[in-house]
Design a protein around this motif. Structure first.
Motif, PDB file in Angstrom:
ATOM      1  N   VAL A 175       0.839  -1.208   0.000  1.00  6.85           N
ATOM      2  CA  VAL A 175       0.000   0.000   0.000  1.00  6.85           C
ATOM      3  C   VAL A 175       0.872   1.256   0.000  1.00  6.85           C
ATOM      4  N   SER A 176       0.591   2.182  -0.926  1.00  2.00           N
ATOM      5  CA  SER A 176       1.338   3.436  -0.931  1.00  2.00           C
ATOM      6  C   SER A 176       0.556   4.595  -0.314  1.00  2.00           C
ATOM      7  N   ARG A 177      -0.784   4.548  -0.421  1.00  2.00           N
ATOM      8  CA  ARG A 177      -1.609   5.598   0.193  1.00  2.00           C
ATOM      9  C   ARG A 177      -2.872   5.015   0.797  1.00  2.00           C
ATOM     10  N   ILE A 178      -3.322   5.634   1.883  1.00  2.00           N
ATOM     11  CA  ILE A 178      -4.559   5.224   2.556  1.00  2.00           C
ATOM     12  C   ILE A 178      -5.499   6.427   2.556  1.00  2.00           C
ATOM     13  N   TYR A 179      -6.682   6.230   1.992  1.00  2.00           N
ATOM     14  CA  TYR A 179      -7.712   7.281   1.962  1.00  2.00           C
ATOM     15  C   TYR A 179      -8.853   6.825   2.865  1.00  2.00           C
ATOM     16  N   THR A 180      -9.117   7.575   3.927  1.00  2.00           N
ATOM     17  CA  THR A 180     -10.225   7.208   4.813  1.00  2.00           C
ATOM     18  C   THR A 180     -11.236   8.354   4.848  1.00  2.00           C
ATOM     19  N   ASP A 181     -12.271   8.185   5.670  1.00  2.00           N
ATOM     20  CA  ASP A 181     -13.269   9.252   5.810  1.00  2.00           C
ATOM     21  C   ASP A 181     -12.781  10.369   6.734  1.00  2.00           C
ATOM     22  N   LEU A 182     -11.529  10.235   7.237  1.00  2.00           N
ATOM     23  CA  LEU A 182     -10.944  11.268   8.105  1.00  2.00           C
ATOM     24  C   LEU A 182      -9.680  11.893   7.543  1.00  2.00           C
ATOM     25  N   ALA A 183      -8.918  11.125   6.751  1.00  2.00           N
ATOM     26  CA  ALA A 183      -7.589  11.616   6.364  1.00  2.00           C
ATOM     27  C   ALA A 183      -7.044  10.886   5.146  1.00  2.00           C
ATOM     28  N   VAL A 184      -5.959  11.456   4.600  1.00  2.00           N
ATOM     29  CA  VAL A 184      -5.162  10.789   3.567  1.00  2.00           C
ATOM     30  C   VAL A 184      -3.768  10.595   4.152  1.00  2.00           C
ATOM     31  N   LEU A 185      -3.285   9.358   4.134  1.00  2.00           N
ATOM     32  CA  LEU A 185      -1.979   9.032   4.708  1.00  2.00           C
ATOM     33  C   LEU A 185      -1.105   8.383   3.643  1.00  2.00           C
ATOM     34  N   ALA A 186       0.161   8.784   3.613  1.00  2.00           N
ATOM     35  CA  ALA A 186       1.132   8.132   2.727  1.00  2.00           C
ATOM     36  C   ALA A 186       1.930   7.132   3.548  1.00  2.00           C
ATOM     37  N   VAL A 187       2.142   5.945   2.987  1.00 10.75           N
ATOM     38  CA  VAL A 187       2.982   4.952   3.657  1.00 10.75           C
ATOM     39  C   VAL A 187       4.418   5.210   3.211  1.00 10.75           C
ATOM     40  N   THR A 188       5.278   5.609   4.139  1.00 10.18           N
ATOM     41  CA  THR A 188       6.675   5.908   3.807  1.00 10.18           C
ATOM     42  C   THR A 188       7.586   5.000   4.643  1.00 10.18           C
ATOM     43  N   PRO A 189       8.864   4.893   4.261  1.00 10.56           N
ATOM     44  CA  PRO A 189       9.795   4.071   5.063  1.00 10.56           C
ATOM     45  C   PRO A 189       9.917   4.590   6.509  1.00 10.56           C
ATOM     46  N   GLN A 190       9.637   5.873   6.701  1.00  7.64           N
ATOM     47  CA  GLN A 190       9.728   6.458   8.050  1.00  7.64           C
ATOM     48  C   GLN A 190       8.444   6.249   8.859  1.00  7.64           C
ATOM     49  N   GLY A 191       7.349   5.889   8.178  1.00 11.07           N
ATOM     50  CA  GLY A 191       6.068   5.717   8.869  1.00 11.07           C
ATOM     51  C   GLY A 191       4.933   6.342   8.085  1.00 11.07           C
ATOM     52  N   LEU A 192       3.790   6.513   8.727  1.00 10.11           N
ATOM     53  CA  LEU A 192       2.602   7.058   8.064  1.00 10.11           C
ATOM     54  C   LEU A 192       2.626   8.580   8.098  1.00 10.11           C
ATOM     55  N   GLN A 193       2.636   9.170   6.916  1.00 12.40           N
ATOM     56  CA  GLN A 193       2.709  10.625   6.770  1.00 12.40           C
ATOM     57  C   GLN A 193       1.314  11.172   6.504  1.00 12.40           C
ATOM     58  N   VAL A 194       0.886  12.151   7.314  1.00 10.58           N
ATOM     59  CA  VAL A 194      -0.428  12.773   7.104  1.00 10.58           C
ATOM     60  C   VAL A 194      -0.327  13.740   5.926  1.00 10.58           C
ATOM     61  N   LEU A 195      -1.103  13.492   4.868  1.00  9.80           N
ATOM     62  CA  LEU A 195      -1.105  14.371   3.689  1.00  9.80           C
ATOM     63  C   LEU A 195      -2.286  15.337   3.725  1.00  9.80           C
ATOM     64  N   ASP A 196      -3.379  14.893   4.330  1.00  9.87           N
ATOM     65  CA  ASP A 196      -4.616  15.676   4.294  1.00  9.87           C
ATOM     66  C   ASP A 196      -5.507  15.165   5.409  1.00  9.87           C
ATOM     67  N   LEU A 197      -6.345  16.030   5.980  1.00  5.98           N
ATOM     68  CA  LEU A 197      -7.323  15.551   6.947  1.00  5.98           C
ATOM     69  C   LEU A 197      -8.556  16.424   6.910  1.00  5.98           C
ATOM     70  N   VAL A 198      -9.674  15.884   7.416  1.00  5.21           N
ATOM     71  CA  VAL A 198     -10.937  16.611   7.306  1.00  5.21           C
ATOM     72  C   VAL A 198     -10.864  17.904   8.104  1.00  5.21           C
ATOM     73  N   GLU A 199     -11.645  18.865   7.657  1.00  5.71           N
ATOM     74  CA  GLU A 199     -11.675  20.173   8.301  1.00  5.71           C
ATOM     75  C   GLU A 199     -12.084  20.031   9.769  1.00  5.71           C
ATOM     76  N   GLY A 200     -11.352  20.716  10.646  1.00  2.00           N
ATOM     77  CA  GLY A 200     -11.701  20.715  12.067  1.00  2.00           C
ATOM     78  C   GLY A 200     -11.091  19.568  12.861  1.00  2.00           C
ATOM     79  N   LEU A 201     -10.389  18.658  12.178  1.00  2.00           N
ATOM     80  CA  LEU A 201      -9.758  17.527  12.873  1.00  2.00           C
ATOM     81  C   LEU A 201      -8.274  17.840  13.075  1.00  2.00           C
ATOM     82  N   SER A 202      -7.814  17.755  14.317  1.00  3.30           N
ATOM     83  CA  SER A 202      -6.396  18.006  14.588  1.00  3.30           C
ATOM     84  C   SER A 202      -5.599  16.717  14.388  1.00  3.30           C
ATOM     85  N   VAL A 203      -4.300  16.879  14.137  1.00  2.00           N
ATOM     86  CA  VAL A 203      -3.439  15.701  13.981  1.00  2.00           C
ATOM     87  C   VAL A 203      -3.419  14.906  15.290  1.00  2.00           C
TER      88      VAL A 203
END
Length: 217
Positions: A175-203
């Protein structure tokens, strides 16, 4: 902890978010379930060549109500349309395309994805569950990139993003990217990188809900 300050993306918004990351000219397989919604979100005028494992290349958006042709379906047996230049071929040729590295992206649903990008999407191991491999294993390994589209949390409220999959694997580290109903995450060698998240949701809240370490945008 109150999570009322944000609103989850709808299934259509999730599909539109996936569509936004598909480049012009890409050959893309849409898996059964949520990924089929992406077909309706490809922007008009953007050439994306949609592949279906039952032997279709060049699928268009879903037909309008009343115009369905049940001889023209996707792998999930839903009626589809065919764009000019679209074609049909044998199931074996379709799988040769999948296994031969000819797909740029596949978009698949999932039960679980691990932090290293392991995918579990064909069987929950439950005694009454009907395993459904379909082309998932061939797609996950064969496509140049595998995008997963799923709800962030299970029906019982547990994170579907896990340290290690407890369900049988479809494929490891695919898996290279995960798209959920809350966020978009990239799978990287360092771990899961937050690319995008729903409005009003903090990291921080996303981190709490996910239960796995996240790399901040």
């Amino acid at each position: 902890m109150s999570h009322s300050s944000y609103k989850k993306w709808t299934r259509e918004q999730m599909a539109a978010r996936v569509a936004r990351d598909i480049p012009e000219g890409a050959v893309v397989n849409l898996g059964i379930g949520l990924p089929t919604l992406v077909a309706a979100q490809i922007p008009a005028g953007l050439e994306v060549i949609l592949h279906s494992e039952n032997g279709v290349l060049g699928m268009g958006p879903p037909p309008p109500a009343g115009a369905e042709d049940y001889d023209l379906i996707n792998a999930g047996k839903q009626p589809v349309t065919l764009l000019p230049g679209g074609c049909f071929f044998h199931h074996a040729d379709s799988f040769a395309m999948m296994r031969g590295g000819h797909l740029d992206i596949c978009v698949l649903g999932a039960f679980q994805v691990s932090v290293r990008g392991d995918l579990a999407n064909w069987h929950t191991g439950a005694p009454d569950a009907i395993p459904a491999v379909g082309g998932a294993m061939d797609l996950a390994i064969g496509a140049k990139q595998t995008f997963v589209m799923m709800e962030h949390l299970s029906k019982s409220g547990e994170s579907k993003i896990v340290a290690q999959c407890s369900y049988p694997l479809t494929a490891p580290a695919c898996v290279s990217r995960i798209y959920t109903d809350l966020a978009v995450l990239a799978v990287t060698p360092q771990g899961l990188q937050v690319l995008d998240l729903v409005e009003g949701l903090s990291v921080d809240t996303l981190q709490d809900l996910t239960g796995q370490p996240l790399l901040r945008p």
